[in-house]
Design an enzyme around this catalytic site. Structure first.
Site, short mmCIF file in Angstrom:
data_model
loop_
_atom_site.label_atom_id
_atom_site.label_comp_id
_atom_site.label_asym_id
_atom_site.label_seq_id
_atom_site.Cartn_x
_atom_site.Cartn_y
_atom_site.Cartn_z
N GLY A 1 0.83 -1.20 0.00
CA GLY A 1 0.00 0.00 0.00
C GLY A 1 0.86 1.25 0.00
O GLY A 1 1.94 1.29 0.63
N HIS B 1 -17.91 5.96 5.51
CA HIS B 1 -16.75 6.76 5.17
C HIS B 1 -15.44 6.15 5.62
O HIS B 1 -14.41 6.25 4.93
CB HIS B 1 -16.91 8.14 5.80
N HIS C 1 -20.28 9.07 7.82
CA HIS C 1 -19.97 10.51 7.77
C HIS C 1 -21.24 11.30 7.49
O HIS C 1 -21.99 10.96 6.58
CB HIS C 1 -18.95 10.76 6.66
N GLY D 1 -0.63 4.58 0.38
CA GLY D 1 -1.33 5.76 0.88
C GLY D 1 -0.42 6.47 1.86
O GLY D 1 0.79 6.25 1.88
N LEU D 2 -1.02 7.33 2.71
CA LEU D 2 -0.19 8.10 3.63
C LEU D 2 0.68 7.20 4.48
O LEU D 2 1.88 7.45 4.65
CB LEU D 2 -1.08 8.97 4.53
N LEU E 1 -5.62 11.35 8.69
CA LEU E 1 -4.36 11.73 8.05
C LEU E 1 -3.25 11.75 9.09
O LEU E 1 -2.13 11.31 8.86
CB LEU E 1 -4.51 13.10 7.39
N SER F 1 -16.69 17.71 2.63
CA SER F 1 -15.84 17.81 3.83
C SER F 1 -16.56 18.33 5.06
O SER F 1 -17.37 19.26 4.99
CB SER F 1 -14.67 18.74 3.53
N ARG G 1 -14.09 8.04 14.93
CA ARG G 1 -12.91 8.85 14.65
C ARG G 1 -13.29 10.32 14.51
O ARG G 1 -14.31 10.64 13.90
CB ARG G 1 -12.23 8.38 13.35
N ARG H 1 -18.94 13.29 14.27
CA ARG H 1 -19.58 12.66 13.11
C ARG H 1 -20.67 11.67 13.46
O ARG H 1 -21.75 11.68 12.86
CB ARG H 1 -18.51 11.95 12.29
#
Lengths: 639, 257
Positions: free
Chosen positions: A40, A401, A266, A42-43, A441, A284, A435, A330
């Site tokens: 992977g 989400h 979300h 991603g970040l 992130l 967002s 979360r 959320r």
């Protein structure tokens, strides 16, 4: 199965420093003798690959995309939290720690969350040094904005494209190491299995998505950074290729799956509008800084929004949560939107939506400033819906989400399979049952830049690792098993497409394992999923060939895994007889419809061990008790 | 669930089909029936593919992922335009309400020597990764960073860098260019980092190495038509190219490595 979190002793604020000192080191000359596989980009995966290569390890990085820069972290919009206290508004490491524990409804491990908060300022420093163009003030300092579940402004952002800018930063750092030879990059590879030798993770088996070949990769340790499993619902804000296959195959090989039912719905997504729809698009959370959520007071009010006067509107988040208002977290905001729709006060043609209105913000700030803050989001909304949000309120509704659950990991981010480490959304560690916005992130980059580079050395230095290459019997056995599975799927030649099955699974999941869950519904979901799974193995139709690029075959493998994971999510939700965060059991709620936790019986992580046989799923449930020594267990309130 | 807009249209697609890299390829006529106007272009392709599978035919291969216009995967030339007729829009964000009933739509892959076709509409864009690996970064190891506010960056510069940094690396600029040049892509990265003080120490090496890799990968040269910028789904400014040319000139004079 033994769950040892390996949490260091000592006061919470000193655990990580103490652990960093106590961990074993690999000397620079020996680092280059070790190979580590990262799955992977991603970040979490890109930052881990870059940093480990900088340290001198041989890194082998695989991603399913044609380019590592396409990983789904790229789509994150709003921002990244960090306890910098640049705004002088009372933020601190302890406050970010406290907000995250509370936001997660007391279902996360204190030690991991505190480390995350401690590391957060370093992430911003690192990203700025890489040239990430965060939003700035005229004086040249960094800007911040607010996000849900916090009363301080600690979110750093790059317009509505923060994920893109952070990922490009990590991707560039990784590509620099590709150029330097520290990272060997393999794109369009999908990991199909984790290879264990003597019970220790020593490699992976990947399908080359262009040639169709199964390829073996051997290493001293394996890191999965493959993201979340929200696509089990078919409709989610996840990218179409996001999947659970790597973590699910690891689970089947012995990695415990923790809190699978903890799913984030979300609150602000563009609503579902028809059966052709392939995914849902997020708007967002940052929009709730200036947008106000409302529905008409009268059920069935058919008037267009601009004709409904203020005193006939119910700004329900401001009414129910006066202190957090539109910035309620959320899970809470989603549930309130669902309540309004269930009361018959939904809006738009489907009546399954609420308004997010910028009228007052435009009046207060002017269209120019609103456009500077949210311009790209407004444009995206208009492209998809055909409506102009500067003129008419957005219509939004909750959608799947993020998944807080994932593979169980200890403090060193290692799963219950020795040598198999799990980072980012793919693990379960930091967000508990809900979360907070702008924290995904932060976690992905904390794990990749600042945690795994230390803990991987500790593992490698302290573990006897006999030499293993891809000729080992374990690789041959795994290859035969995976090839058999592919042949079996291709041979079915049934009548229904993979998407048909995926949509059917999504409907079961959304109706019974979605925003609101019941004992009866969950039991029904388990039966329905089992039935759908047996139909899948009789009637799925995959066209194309197995020896060349074949997106249908790729999807089929992923959906086959979702058909098992969905069942486990329902089982976990059924066993967790309480409501917490995003997990809302109708039987367990307060008189004013808030989640009712049961700390007596459920203040723990549920970690599921796979115990199935071919053709029959089965699991054993284990628990890791959670103790709260630094944040007092309390009823979460945002009123 | 009821649809927000129940209007549907029928379309005649002419789609590029190519089995492998080596195959010559050809257009195939495929009808797209009962397409909801609220569907995106890729959702229309999904509908067509599901029908092809049920009929026992090979579905059309295309790259896609986020479907939010940010991952840069989708890569189709629609009626001659990379990403279709709408300005500043990636294929995944193009909606069928922009087309009319009975319209003929020609769908082709992004074509360039440096982007070989893998199958149908799916192409190999790894050349872009090679260009970034050649210098599209700031060399700063993890752990080396000073406090983020220690180095103020004027808002105008940060915004300028951001505008270049929004490039999604899709390659529409290359597909739109008569010479298959990657100048817009390369210049967006060069400027993103040249504008910021963090990019200063490597600015010369960066532009020289990235340009060299672009050339070596088989991309053509720029002849200043501006077609790239018009096709760009993120509307990356054409000015980037002029600014990069200046960077390149300065660097070439100062360094000859």
């Amino acid at each position: 199965m033994k769950l040892d979190a390996k949490t260091p002793s000592g006061p919470i604020a000193e655990k990580w420093s103490k652990h960093k000192f106590e961990m074993k080191l690999v000397n620079p000359a020996n680092k280059r003798k070790h190979t580590v596989i990262v799955v992977g980009t991603g970040l979490a995966g890109a930052s881990a690959s870059a940093t480990m290569a900088e340290l001198g390890y041989n890194v082998v990085t695989l991603c399913m995309h044609e380019s590592p820069r396409r990983a789904h972290s790229i789509a994150a919009q709003g921002g990244i939290n960090a306890a910098k206290n640049y705004q002088n508004d009372g933020d601190s490491v302890h406050r970010l720690f406290y907000d995250t524990i509370k936001g997660g409804d007391f279902r996360a491990r204190e030690s991991n969350v505190h480390r995350l908060a401690e590391i957060s300022p370093n992430i911003i420093d690192q990203c700025v040094a890489q040239g990430v163009p965060f939003a700035r003030e005229y004086g040249g300092t960094l800007s911040n904005r607010s996000f849900g579940g916090a009363q301080v402004s600690r979110t750093f952002y790059a317009r509505g494209q923060t994920g893109q800018q952070l990922l490009i930063g990590a991707y560039q750092a990784m590509m620099r190491q590709v150029d330097a030879g520290g990272v060997k990059l393999f794109t369009r590879r999908e990991v199909m299995d984790i290879v264990l030798v003597d019970g220790v993770a020593r490699g992976v088996l990947a399908r080359n998505l262009v040639t169709g070949e199964l390829e073996s990769y051997a290493a001293d340790a394996v890191i999965l950074a493959t993201g979340g499993y929200g696509n089990v619902f078919f409709h989610s804000t996840n990218a179409k290729m996001s999947n659970a296959t790597a973590i699910w195959r690891a689970h089947r090989r012995g990695a415990a799956f923790a809190n699978p039912c903890f799913t984030q719905i979300h609150p602000t997504c563009i609503p579902h509008s028809g059966d052709y729809q392939s995914k849902l698009t997020l708007m967002s959370e940052s929009l709730r800084n200036d947008g106000r959520c409302w529905v008409p007071k009268t059920p069935g009010d058919q008037r267009p929004p601009e004709q409904i006067p203020d005193d006939e509107r119910d700004y329900y988040l401001e009414r129910v949560y006066p202190s957090f208002g539109n910035l309620a977290p959320r899970d809470v905001a989603s549930r309130q939107a669902k309540f309004r729709v269930d009361e018959g006060r939904g809006v738009g043609p489907t009546k399954v939506a609420v308004y997010l209105d910028f009228r007052d913000a435009i009046k207060r700030l002017g269209e120019k400033i609103v456009s500077e803050r949210y311009g790209n989001l407004f444009d995206m909304y208009e492209k998809i819906t055909g409506d102009n949000p500067y003129k008419v309120p957005m219509r939004i509704y909750p959608a799947v989400h993020y998944t807080m659950g994932g593979l169980w990991v200890d403090y060193n981010l290692m799963s219950t399979i020795p040598g198999l480490h799990v980072l980012g959304e793919a693990n379960f560690s930091d967000h508990g049952a809900n979360r907070l916005g702008a924290s995904a992130l932060m976690q992905g980059l904390a794990d990749g830049y600042f945690v795994i580079p230390y803990t991987i050395g500790h593992y490698l230095a302290g573990t006897p690792l006999p030499k293993v290459d891809t000729q080992h019997e374990a690789f041959r056995a795994a290859r035969a098993e995976i090839q058999g599975g592919i042949d079996r799927l291709m041979a079915l030649k049934g009548s229904r497409t993979v998407d048909d099955f995926h949509r059917a699974l999504g409907t079961i999941m959304w109706d019974q394992v979605g925003m609101s869950r019941t004992d009866v519904g969950l039991k029904k979901a388990i039966q329905d999923i089992q039935k759908l799974r047996s139909e899948f193995y009789e009637d799925v139709r995959i066209s194309g060939e197995k020896s060349y690029i074949n997106p249908e075959l790729e999807k089929a493998g992923r959906v086959a895994d979702f058909l098992e994971l969905g069942e486990l999510m329902a089982r976990d939700a059924l066993e967790r007889k309480e409501s917490c965060g995003g997990h809302f059991r109708e039987e367990y709620q307060t008189p004013d419809n808030e989640a009712l936790r049961d700390d007596e019986n459920f203040c723990h992580v549920a970690a599921w061990e796979y115990a199935g046989q071919p053709g029959r799923t089965n699991w054993n449930r284990h628990i890791e008790p959670l103790s709260f020594e630094n944040v007092k267990l309390a009823t979460r309130s945002y009123k | 669930m009821a649809s927000a807009n129940s209007k549907k249209i029928n379309l005649k697609l002419k789609v590029w089909r190519q089995k492998t890299r080596e195959d010559a390829g050809r257009f195939e006529e495929i009808s797209a029936q009962e397409i909801p106007v609220d569907a995106s272009f890729l959702e229309m392709m999904d509908i067509v593919n599901n029908r092809l599978i049920k009929e026992g035919r090979d579905p059309i291969a295309f790259d896609h992922d986020c479907r939010e216009g940010i991952c840069g995967s989708c890569s189709m030339v629609i009626n001659g335009n990379p990403h279709g007729p709408e300005r500043g829009t990636a294929t995944c964000q193009l909606h069928m309400r922009k087309f009319h009933d009975a319209q003929e739509i020609v769908v082709e892959p992004f074509r360039a020597t440096a982007f070989p076709v893998i199958k149908d509409l799916s192409v190999d864009r790894t050349a872009f990764d090679r260009i970034i690996a050649a210098g599209g970064y700031v060399s700063v190891n993890t752990g080396n960073a000073p406090d983020a506010n220690a180095l103020p960056v004027p808002k105008e510069k940060a915004d300028d860098a951001f505008n270049s940094a929004t490039c999604i690396g899709c390659g529409a600029c290359v597909a739109a260019c008569a010479n298959s040049s990657a100048m817009l892509f390369v210049s967006a990265k060069v400027n993103h980092l040249a504008v910021l003080p963090q990019g200063e120490p490597e600015r010369e090496r960066r532009v020289l190495r990235m340009m060299q890799t672009m050339e070596d990968s088989g991309f053509g040269n720029c002849s200043n038509t501006g077609a790239c910028s018009l096709a760009c789904p993120k509307e990356i400014s054409f000015e980037n190219i002029a600014r990069m040319n200046a960077e390149y000139m300065k660097a070439s004079i100062k360094r000859r490595d």
